[in-house]
Write an enzyme that holds these catalytic residues in place. Structure first.
Site, mmCIF file in Angstrom:
data_model
loop_
_atom_site.group_PDB
_atom_site.id
_atom_site.type_symbol
_atom_site.label_atom_id
_atom_site.label_comp_id
_atom_site.label_asym_id
_atom_site.label_seq_id
_atom_site.Cartn_x
_atom_site.Cartn_y
_atom_site.Cartn_z
ATOM 1 N N GLY A 16 0.624 -1.209 -0.113
ATOM 2 C CA GLY A 16 0.067 -0.063 0.215
ATOM 3 C C GLY A 16 1.093 1.311 0.127
ATOM 4 O O GLY A 16 0.360 2.199 0.414
ATOM 5 N N ASP B 101 13.164 3.014 -1.194
ATOM 6 C CA ASP B 101 13.075 3.871 -0.093
ATOM 7 C C ASP B 101 11.828 3.365 0.805
ATOM 8 O O ASP B 101 11.935 3.524 2.001
ATOM 9 C CB ASP B 101 13.043 5.442 -0.154
ATOM 10 C CG ASP B 101 14.277 6.079 -0.871
ATOM 11 O OD1 ASP B 101 15.328 5.225 -0.865
ATOM 12 O OD2 ASP B 101 14.417 7.219 -1.080
ATOM 13 N N SER B 102 10.978 2.671 -0.006
ATOM 14 C CA SER B 102 9.828 2.467 0.827
ATOM 15 C C SER B 102 10.375 0.912 1.348
ATOM 16 O O SER B 102 9.143 0.216 1.635
ATOM 17 C CB SER B 102 8.596 2.335 0.023
ATOM 18 O OG SER B 102 9.067 1.629 -1.017
ATOM 19 N N GLU C 51 10.900 -0.833 3.800
ATOM 20 C CA GLU C 51 10.268 -1.051 4.934
ATOM 21 C C GLU C 51 8.806 -1.801 4.783
ATOM 22 O O GLU C 51 8.326 -2.600 5.562
ATOM 23 C CB GLU C 51 10.222 -0.514 5.971
ATOM 24 C CG GLU C 51 11.437 0.447 6.637
ATOM 25 C CD GLU C 51 11.250 1.494 7.388
ATOM 26 O OE1 GLU C 51 11.084 1.372 8.571
ATOM 27 O OE2 GLU C 51 11.082 2.513 6.645
ATOM 28 N N SER D 224 7.064 -1.930 1.612
ATOM 29 C CA SER D 224 6.451 -2.271 -0.016
ATOM 30 C C SER D 224 6.966 -3.804 -0.108
ATOM 31 O O SER D 224 7.773 -4.298 0.409
ATOM 32 C CB SER D 224 7.112 -1.344 -0.958
ATOM 33 O OG SER D 224 8.548 -1.399 -0.895
ATOM 34 N N THR E 248 4.789 -2.275 -10.257
ATOM 35 C CA THR E 248 4.914 -1.084 -10.570
ATOM 36 C C THR E 248 6.526 -0.704 -11.315
ATOM 37 O O THR E 248 6.673 0.555 -11.528
ATOM 38 C CB THR E 248 4.988 0.122 -9.154
ATOM 39 O OG1 THR E 248 6.054 -0.724 -8.338
ATOM 40 C CG2 THR E 248 3.733 -0.401 -8.529
ATOM 41 N N SER F 40 12.113 0.761 -8.624
ATOM 42 C CA SER F 40 13.637 0.903 -8.791
ATOM 43 C C SER F 40 14.339 1.086 -7.285
ATOM 44 O O SER F 40 13.527 1.844 -6.553
ATOM 45 C CB SER F 40 13.825 2.158 -9.304
ATOM 46 O OG SER F 40 15.144 2.522 -9.360
ATOM 47 N N GLY G 115 -1.528 -4.212 -11.374
ATOM 48 C CA GLY G 115 -2.713 -4.974 -10.784
ATOM 49 C C GLY G 115 -3.688 -5.121 -11.585
ATOM 50 O O GLY G 115 -4.874 -5.204 -11.214
ATOM 51 N N TYR H 268 14.450 13.466 -8.697
ATOM 52 C CA TYR H 268 13.164 13.632 -7.671
ATOM 53 C C TYR H 268 13.228 14.846 -7.091
ATOM 54 O O TYR H 268 14.001 15.706 -6.601
ATOM 55 C CB TYR H 268 13.888 12.718 -6.823
ATOM 56 C CG TYR H 268 12.602 11.858 -5.698
ATOM 57 C CD1 TYR H 268 12.423 10.805 -6.013
ATOM 58 C CD2 TYR H 268 12.192 12.467 -4.760
ATOM 59 C CE1 TYR H 268 11.509 9.775 -5.275
ATOM 60 C CE2 TYR H 268 11.147 11.994 -4.041
ATOM 61 C CZ TYR H 268 10.756 10.590 -4.511
ATOM 62 O OH TYR H 268 9.784 9.873 -3.699
HETATM 63 C C1 LIG Z 1 8.167 7.013 1.280
HETATM 64 C C2 LIG Z 1 8.305 6.160 -0.075
HETATM 65 C C3 LIG Z 1 9.225 5.845 -0.571
HETATM 66 C C4 LIG Z 1 9.316 5.304 -1.926
HETATM 67 N N1 LIG Z 1 10.492 4.831 -2.549
HETATM 68 C C5 LIG Z 1 10.356 4.097 -3.451
HETATM 69 C C6 LIG Z 1 11.607 3.820 -4.247
HETATM 70 O O1 LIG Z 1 12.869 4.127 -3.865
HETATM 71 N N2 LIG Z 1 11.416 3.229 -5.595
HETATM 72 C C7 LIG Z 1 10.254 3.094 -6.043
HETATM 73 O O2 LIG Z 1 10.514 2.135 -7.127
HETATM 74 N N3 LIG Z 1 9.169 2.992 -5.375
HETATM 75 C C8 LIG Z 1 9.159 4.172 -4.381
HETATM 76 N N4 LIG Z 1 8.051 4.383 -3.603
HETATM 77 C C9 LIG Z 1 6.677 3.891 -4.519
HETATM 78 C C10 LIG Z 1 6.216 2.471 -3.932
HETATM 79 O O3 LIG Z 1 6.679 2.092 -2.752
HETATM 80 C C11 LIG Z 1 6.344 1.523 -4.912
HETATM 81 O O4 LIG Z 1 5.663 1.755 -5.861
HETATM 82 C C12 LIG Z 1 6.508 -0.030 -4.453
HETATM 83 O O5 LIG Z 1 6.871 -0.874 -5.494
HETATM 84 C C13 LIG Z 1 4.729 -0.231 -4.240
HETATM 85 O O6 LIG Z 1 4.830 -1.651 -3.549
HETATM 86 P P1 LIG Z 1 3.678 -1.985 -2.476
HETATM 87 O O7 LIG Z 1 3.862 -3.450 -2.261
HETATM 88 O O8 LIG Z 1 3.626 -1.113 -1.611
HETATM 89 O O9 LIG Z 1 2.481 -1.924 -3.712
HETATM 90 P P2 LIG Z 1 0.962 -1.261 -3.358
HETATM 91 O O10 LIG Z 1 0.898 -0.084 -3.036
HETATM 92 O O11 LIG Z 1 0.271 -2.241 -2.541
HETATM 93 O O12 LIG Z 1 0.124 -1.520 -5.106
HETATM 94 C C14 LIG Z 1 0.872 -0.889 -5.840
HETATM 95 C C15 LIG Z 1 0.311 -1.356 -7.047
HETATM 96 O O13 LIG Z 1 0.636 -2.777 -7.390
HETATM 97 C C16 LIG Z 1 -0.506 -3.698 -7.507
HETATM 98 N N5 LIG Z 1 0.123 -4.811 -6.993
HETATM 99 C C17 LIG Z 1 0.459 -5.091 -5.461
HETATM 100 N N6 LIG Z 1 0.966 -6.256 -5.331
HETATM 101 C C18 LIG Z 1 0.607 -6.854 -6.456
HETATM 102 C C19 LIG Z 1 0.935 -8.305 -6.665
HETATM 103 N N7 LIG Z 1 1.180 -9.128 -5.935
HETATM 104 N N8 LIG Z 1 0.361 -8.540 -7.921
HETATM 105 C C20 LIG Z 1 -0.215 -7.784 -9.120
HETATM 106 N N9 LIG Z 1 -0.354 -6.626 -8.717
HETATM 107 C C21 LIG Z 1 0.058 -5.997 -7.365
HETATM 108 C C22 LIG Z 1 -1.510 -2.891 -6.637
HETATM 109 O O14 LIG Z 1 -3.011 -3.437 -6.953
HETATM 110 C C23 LIG Z 1 -1.350 -1.578 -6.999
HETATM 111 O O15 LIG Z 1 -1.952 -1.267 -8.340
HETATM 112 C C24 LIG Z 1 8.133 4.869 -2.542
HETATM 113 C C25 LIG Z 1 6.846 5.102 -1.726
HETATM 114 C C26 LIG Z 1 6.870 6.061 -0.436
HETATM 115 C C27 LIG Z 1 5.791 6.009 0.001
#
Ligand SMILES: Cc1cc2nc3c(=O)[nH]c(=O)nc-3n(C[C@H](O)[C@H](O)[C@H](O)COP(=O)(O)OP(=O)(O)OC[C@H]3O[C@@H](n4cnc5c(N)ncnc54)[C@H](O)[C@@H]3O)c2cc1C
Lengths: 634, 672
Positions: A214, A279-280, A282, A284, A292, A295, A345, A554
């Site tokens: 999330g 960066d996320s 912890e 993600s 997504t 990176s 997703g 960024y």
């Molecule tokens: C503080 C912060 C720092 C961040 N830093 C980075 C970074 O350094 N690099 C980076 O790339 N991103 C970063 N992000 C963005 C985010 O963390 C990434 O997009 C991450 O990959 C999302 O993973 P999640 O598990 O939280 O996915 P979610 O938020 O739960 O879902 C993201 C999308 O993927 C889909 N999804 C999730 N799991 C699955 C699955 N198993 N199969 C199919 N679809 C799925 C969901 O439906 C949704 O559409 C950051 C976000 C925050 C808030």
């Protein structure tokens, strides 16, 4: 315990380095403690067994017990204002950052209009009866209950999974409620359970939104308001096992729900790591990264997610899509992985992923180099990329961000003098051109054997010297990485005081890096004024990734919004303008955050009409009934 | 009505009171600096040009196409750059400041500048690169602009100057040190020159140590009208914005209104084809006699800055993402928009020109040469002043001074053009050089000598004609009737707009809008009256419409005469040189005037005759082909006659004229 120490290493930029950790607590014992709590809770709750590795997930099913329900991160970690001393400090001891931050106040005051006495409290916990009632598909509910798969209709559990971490989401949580939230949360335990859930959803025409950590910032898991079918939030967090590790081929097969920190912890037991550290990390998940095209900051050594992935298994409404071998590369028509990577997703659930893994590096070292100005800094990172001598991570912060980072120093150190003094000791004569108002810092993270790290350091620092840089120590480097974790927490504090803060990113060709940074700043400033934002915004940029042909930039951006009746709307207008500026200046729509619903309007322009047709065709074929109806991308 | 003094300050005033030396040596305080300024010495800029990807790319292309060594081409580029480059130098500038202060004080009574415009510009200089776009009526424009910026402690401009200045060794060098750089007049498709020039201008623009200054008109207008804009430099300036190298570019249109143009005589002669002396330093020195003359005042109006970004809002700049930025690319849409921006800049310039009383005198006198008395003129000019003010035209009409005194004063400044006789009668001087000489206008030579006076007066009249062109064309469109349907009126108007694209430049995309607005304005001022179908000239409006018609009809008659000539002299199939044709027509008209059959000396203007030929070419009536000796034109009598017929709908043309060379009085009476 050896493995514990390794974890400490990996979590180094999250936690206190061992030598500074005077009270002797280490992050790992924290984790242990938490997990104990989780486990007991889990058994109370749904009776879910813990993973193959003998422990339950670090984060419980009722995530809101451990994590903020309306903000970032752990409940026990936050920035607070001491009402008596009026000092800001960071509460909680999970991070290196802790205690009073005397310089931070001063920095905050550089944001025009900031007044820490002006409070904008978030609403208290939302009562269950205020949370939208679930839409129930009786046939489905009956079937799923009969299946024995873990689920809940609890309103707070459903609310927790209704959003990601965009400004829009947090504002809604603080001040209102989502129109539409998931109707049920289901926790499959393994691939087969996912297959069964998807089949049931197809049978009963129920919508599925996969949910990993999330942490998306694209409104990707948000429920479309116009979705009238029952919506399942398919929470992957219980699928967090490492199914096997193959140390001959250096691959590991892992369930897609595992969180980054847990993945590295579990791999470390084998002396391995994935090296993927967004960066996320912890919070993600592996599936989220794949979905997504994430990176990680150490991509220079380990690659981005698309480089690390060897095999993906995804459950679609038409069945399971996967390859029949686990090889580093193949020429068999368009690479199917690239249909899955970035599908957000919309096509199915990623359940199991084989990653290439690497031996844990014996040596990890931070570093930093200061430059008199941003331009010289950019020339330096460009040269490093040209010579392909980038260490695991290299990031260039602009002056605003540099000063912001400095302001997070603990009280024992003075903000400038310590840095300048320590530099002076080394460079008596060279420090002339360095003006605190313009200087910038590059933070570095080296990984490898001791010798490798030493060689890398030598090379990078000698390039730095050529571009007018001065090495400024490990601490400043580490602080830079810590800051990016802290920033996520700062936003909640900011919002408590009428400050909007958000970030966005892009990739640009090298020749446009400086221009994009400047023009986006200018555009935001102009748009703020044009949209009646009463105070000048604060905008910082940083180059976070370097490639042969360009870089990832960024942006962070904050402003005091008091007096604007519709701050989110205004913010979105400004962000749209900034995005338009980026694209007009040759930047991409996104380097790693993705599209979700937030950036959809720009998609067509980015990939062409025919490109959209191709994406649409795949979607229509794999998911004709739009079971995966989160409406991302298109 | 506020006078010019109320919102403009006289920057010569302090120079009359204080020391020039102190002025020149003053510390410049609060000089605004672009927030992303990049300071480079002229030498560094040149090096950067030579190292640029743009130049390398072009040189690689040229080398493979022409089989030349790259080194050889680089040398050529280096030479171009040497010839082009400025060498802005503060010391020279300061020493010149004394001299200029002195010169300006001797030549002019006042130099008025609107401070509010300076302030707006000053603020924006910090935000984005600034481009100054002054009108161009005199050589002095360069010096004047730099002088004003120096006076206001603003960064000094880099000025794009025509390469003909370089011929003047001394002046050329001074100009360089004042920030002037030189551009060859025509380098059309010389890619190497383009590359060097583009890169050079863009580096100076993006460095933004000072504003860039150039003239949208490309060259001095010798006729008082606006020349159609040249788009080359503007495109070069737009490219860095379109490709994201600068956040924005601020365009500042500047209207410079001279009460008397220093080189007016040269201009008049040039219009008649009397060769202008090559720009040379000695020529300039000869001009020293001008120091005995009184050139009245100058009003310099810095108009509201225009953001290029705002103007280019509709453009999708991402289209340039797929080509490296060093390869020049502008989409047709962008080029159209740049043209439109240029036109809009000119419109703003036009709107802020200040009419001196003399301009009004000239407009009246030309309609009835040699037949006004001072009393009649005074009342006509006073009427004209009030009338045109209704249309937003600004007149520098001193408050609290009698009309007759004002006209007297204007005559004093322009003593070489008109004479006032004891009986109150006012006549034109016979010759520009010796006002009292008698000139025999029954010879062609005499006609041309006297014509110079008309040219000169017409130049001042044209200030007004340019500002009231739309009113003029609408008035003409009535074709002498006192009412007309809306649609017909617009149709006639459109023909004139097309015919006069060279004569009265305007933004074609705003044509209908402008027409509607002007008709409403004429209605609001009571000159016209309209309902849904019809537009009528009111009783009050008759005098106005007649004035506007009379002001414009000489142009139309000129075009008609050109048609007559073309009809009488069918071209040879291979075509004839355009310049020669204009010259021939001029001679024919001179003959007709010498025979006493035509009194419109101003039609002898080669500018007008050439414009007519160009317009006919644009309309597809003449066929233009390139040749080694310049463009050739050819035509068929038949299509020309259609235009002639059309023109004759608007004005009374001599009916007895079957052939251009046939005798008969060529009378011009407006159809009223
Ligand atoms: C503080 C912060 C720092 C961040 N830093 C980075 C970074 O350094 N690099 C980076 O790339 N991103 C970063 N992000 C963005 C985010 O963390 C990434 O997009 C991450 O990959 C999302 O993973 P999640 O598990 O939280 O996915 P979610 O938020 O739960 O879902 C993201 C999308 O993927 C889909 N999804 C999730 N799991 C699955 C699955 N198993 N199969 C199919 N679809 C799925 C969901 O439906 C949704 O559409 C950051 C976000 C925050 C808030």
């Amino acid at each position: 315990m050896a493995s514990n120490r390794r974890i400490d290493n990996i979590l180094g930029h999250l936690s206190t380095p061992p030598d500074q950790n005077k009270d002797g607590t280490c992050i790992h014992s924290q984790v242990n403690k938490l997990e104990k709590k989780n486990c007991s809770e889990l058994s109370d709750n749904m009776g879910k067994e813990s993973g193959v590795n003998g422990r339950g997930p670090r984060i419980p099913k009722r995530r809101q017990d451990l994590l903020k329900w309306n903000g970032w991160g752990f409940r026990d970690c936050k920035f607070v204002l001491d009402p008596v001393k009026e000092l800001v400090s960071f509460e909680g001891d999970r991070y290196q950052l802790r205690g009073p931050l005397p310089y931070f106040n001063t920095w905050l005051e550089t944001i025009e209009g900031v007044n820490l006495h002006a409070n904008r409290e978030a609403q208290p916990d939302i009562q269950a009866d205020k949370i939208p009632k679930p839409i129930i598909n009786d046939g489905f509910l009956e079937d799923i209950k009969r299946s024995g798969i873990s689920l809940t209709l609890d309103p707070h559990d459903r609310l927790f999974r209704a959003h990601g971490h965009t400004l829009h989401d947090l504002f809604t949580l603080r001040e209102g409620i989502f129109e539409r939230i998931p109707d049920i949360v289901i926790w499959p335990d393994c691939h087969d359970e996912v297959v069964r859930i998807v089949n049931m959803c197809v049978k009963h025409n129920v919508c599925i939104i996969p949910y990993g950590g999330g942490t998306n910032v694209t409104r990707a898991v948000e429920c479309p308001a116009n979705e009238s079918r029952m919506i399942v939030s398919l929470d992957t967090s219980q699928m967090n096992r490492i199914l096997w590790v193959d140390d001959k081929n250096l691959t590991a097969n892992i369930e897609a729900g595992i969180f980054g920190v847990d993945l590295e912890e579990k791999l470390s037991k084998y002396g391995l790591c994935s090296g993927h550290e967004p960066d996320s990390c912890e919070f993600s998940s592996l599936g989220g990264w794949v979905a997504t095209r994430a990176s990680g900051m150490k991509k220079n050594v380990y690659g981005n997610i698309e480089d690390i992935v060897v095999h993906i298994r995804m459950v679609t409404p038409q069945g399971v899509i996967e390859k029949n071998c686990q090889v580093p590369r193949m020429s068999t028509g368009p690479d199917l992985h690239h249909i899955i990577l970035g599908s957000e997703g919309t096509l199915g659930v990623v359940t199991e992923v084989t990653l290439r893994v690497r031996p844990l590096p014996p040596c990890r070292k931070y570093g930093s180099v200061v430059f008199p100005n941003f331009e010289q800094g950019v020339h330096f990172v460009r040269e490093v990329a040209r010579q392909r001598c980038a260490p695991a991570s290299i990031r260039l912060m602009d002056n605003v961000q540099f000063r912001f980072g400095m302001s997070l120093k603990p009280p024992s150190e003075s903000i400038w003098t310590s840095l300048v003094d320590s530099l002076k000791k080394v460079y008596v004569t060279k420090l002339k051109g360095f003006n605190p108002e313009t200087m910038v810092v590059t933070t570095l993270l080296f990984e490898g054997t001791k010798e490798e790290v030493a060689a890398q350091e030598k090379r990078v620092y000698s390039v730095a010297t050529r571009f007018g840089g001065l090495a400024s120590g490990e601490d400043n480097g580490q602080r830079g990485y810590m800051m990016t974790f802290a920033i996520a927490y700062i936003r909640d504090f900011a919002m408590d005081h009428y400050i909007i803060a958000e970030s966005f990113e892009t990739t640009v060709p090298w020749d446009r890096v400086l221009d994009v940074c400047r023009n986006v700043k200018e555009r935001i400033t102009k748009e703020c004024a044009a949209n009646g934002v009463p105070y000048a915004p604060i905008i910082m940029s940083r180059v976070t990734q370097t490639y042969d042909a360009g870089a990832c930039i960024y942006f962070y951006f904050a402003y005091m919004y008091k007096g604007i009746p519709n701050p989110v709307e205004v913010y979105e207008k400004i962000e749209t303008a900034a995005r338009d500026e980026i694209i007009s200046n040759g930047g991409s729509l996104s380097h790693h955050h993705g599209i979700g619903k937030h950036r959809k309007p720009f998609m067509k322009g980015t990939v062409s009409d025919v490109g959209m047709m191709a994406l649409r065709a795949v979607k229509d074929r794999l998911d004709p009934d739009n079971i995966f109806g989160n409406q991302n991308l298109m | 009505m506020a006078g010019i003094q109320d919102n403009h300050e006289d920057i010569l005033d302090p120079r009359r009171k204080g020391s020039d030396i102190r002025f020149a040596l003053q510390t410049l305080r609060g000089v605004p600096e672009y927030k992303y300024i990049n300071q480079q010495t002229p030498k560094e800029v040149k090096e950067q040009v030579l190292k640029s990807q743009r130049l390398r790319h072009v040189i690689e292309q040229l080398s493979s196409e022409k089989g030349l060594e790259e080194d050889v081409i680089y040398k050529e580029a280096d030479a171009i750059l040497e010839e082009m480059g400025h060498n802005l130098n503060m010391t020279t500038l300061r020493s010149l400041a004394t001299i200029f202060a002195n010169i300006f004080r001797q030549l002019f009574r006042h130099i008025y500048v609107n401070q509010s415009g300076i302030q707006k510009m000053r603020a924006l200089m910090k935000e984005s690169p600034v481009v100054l776009l002054p009108t161009h009526r005199s050589y002095l424009d360069f010096l004047l602009m730099s002088y004003i910026l120096f006076h206001y402690h603003l960064p000094l401009p880099f000025i794009a100057a025509g390469a003909d200045f370089m011929q003047m060794k001394f002046v050329g060098e001074i100009l360089r040190r004042c920030g002037g750089f030189f551009i060859r007049r025509s380098f059309g498709s010389d890619r190497l020159y383009w590359a060097v020039f583009t890169e050079y201008v863009q580096i100076n623009l993006t460095n933004s140590e000072g504003p860039l200054e150039f003239f949208v008109e490309g060259t001095r207008s010798r006729t008082g009208k606006f020349l159609s804009p040249k788009l080359g430099l503007l495109s070069v300036v737009a490219e860095p914005f379109l490709k994201g190298a600068v956040p924005d570019v601020t365009l500042v249109p500047i209207s410079i209104s001279y009460e008397r143009i220093v080189e007016e005589k040269l201009h008049a002669q040039e219009m008649l084809g009397i060769p202008k002396p090559k720009e040379s330093t000695s020529g300039l020195l000869k001009a020293r006699s001008i120091f005995q003359e009184d050139f009245g005042s100058i009003v310099v109006h810095f108009c509201d800055p225009i953001s290029l970004r705002d103007q280019m809002k509709s453009i999708d700049r991402s289209r340039h993402n797929l080509i490296p930025r060093f390869i020049f690319s502008a989409t047709p849409e962008e080029q159209r928009l740049i043209g439109s921006v240029a036109q809009d800049v000119q419109q703003v310039q036009r709107d802020h020109m200040i009419m001196s009383p003399w301009v009004l005198c000239a407009a009246c006198l030309l309609q009835r040469p040699d037949s006004y008395t001072l009393r009649e003129l005074t009342s006509q000019v006073a009427w004209l002043k009030d009338m045109i003010r209704q249309y937003g035209i600004q007149v520098d009409w001193p408050v609290g001074t009698g009309a007759q005194d004002i006209i007297h004063s204007a005559f004093k400044i322009h003593h070489s053009l008109v004479k006032q006789h004891k009986d109150g009668e006012i006549t034109f001087s016979r010759s520009l050089h010796s006002p009292n000489a008698s000139v025999d206008t029954s010879t062609r030579e005499g006609v041309l000598t006297h014509a110079a006076v008309h040219m000169d007066i017409a130049m001042y009249r044209n200030y007004l004609a340019a500002s009231l062109a739309v009113q003029g064309l609408v008035s003409l469109s009535f074709c002498g009737l006192d009412k007309c349907s809306q649609d017909e009126l617009y149709e006639q108007y459109q023909f004139l707009v097309k015919l006069f694209t060279e004569e009265f430049t305007s933004n074609p995309s705003h044509s209908k809008q402008k027409f509607d607005r002007t008709v409403s304005l004429l209605v609001a001022c009571g000159a016209l009256d309209h309902d849904r179908e019809e537009v009528r000239v009111t009783a009050k409006g008759e005098r106005e419409i007649a004035f506007f018609t009379d002001m414009m009809s000489p142009f139309l008659l000129g075009y008609w005469l050109v048609c007559q000539y073309l009809m009488a002299h069918p071209s040879s199939p291979q075509g004839v040189p355009i310049k020669q044709t204009a010259k021939d027509i001029q001679m024919r008209i001179a003959t007709i005037i010498s025979q006493g059959k035509l009194h419109h000396y101003e039609i002898l203007s080669l500018n007008l005759l050439t414009n007519a030929l160009t317009a006919l070419t644009h309309m597809g009536i003449l066929v233009r082909e390139k040749s080694d000796n310049g463009p050739l034109i050819s035509w068929s009598a038949e299509s020309v006659s259609r235009v002639a017929d059309k023109i004759s709908e608007f004005i009374q043309v001599p009916t007895d004229m079957t052939s251009f060379s046939q005798p008969g009085e060529v009378a011009l009476t407006a159809k009223l």
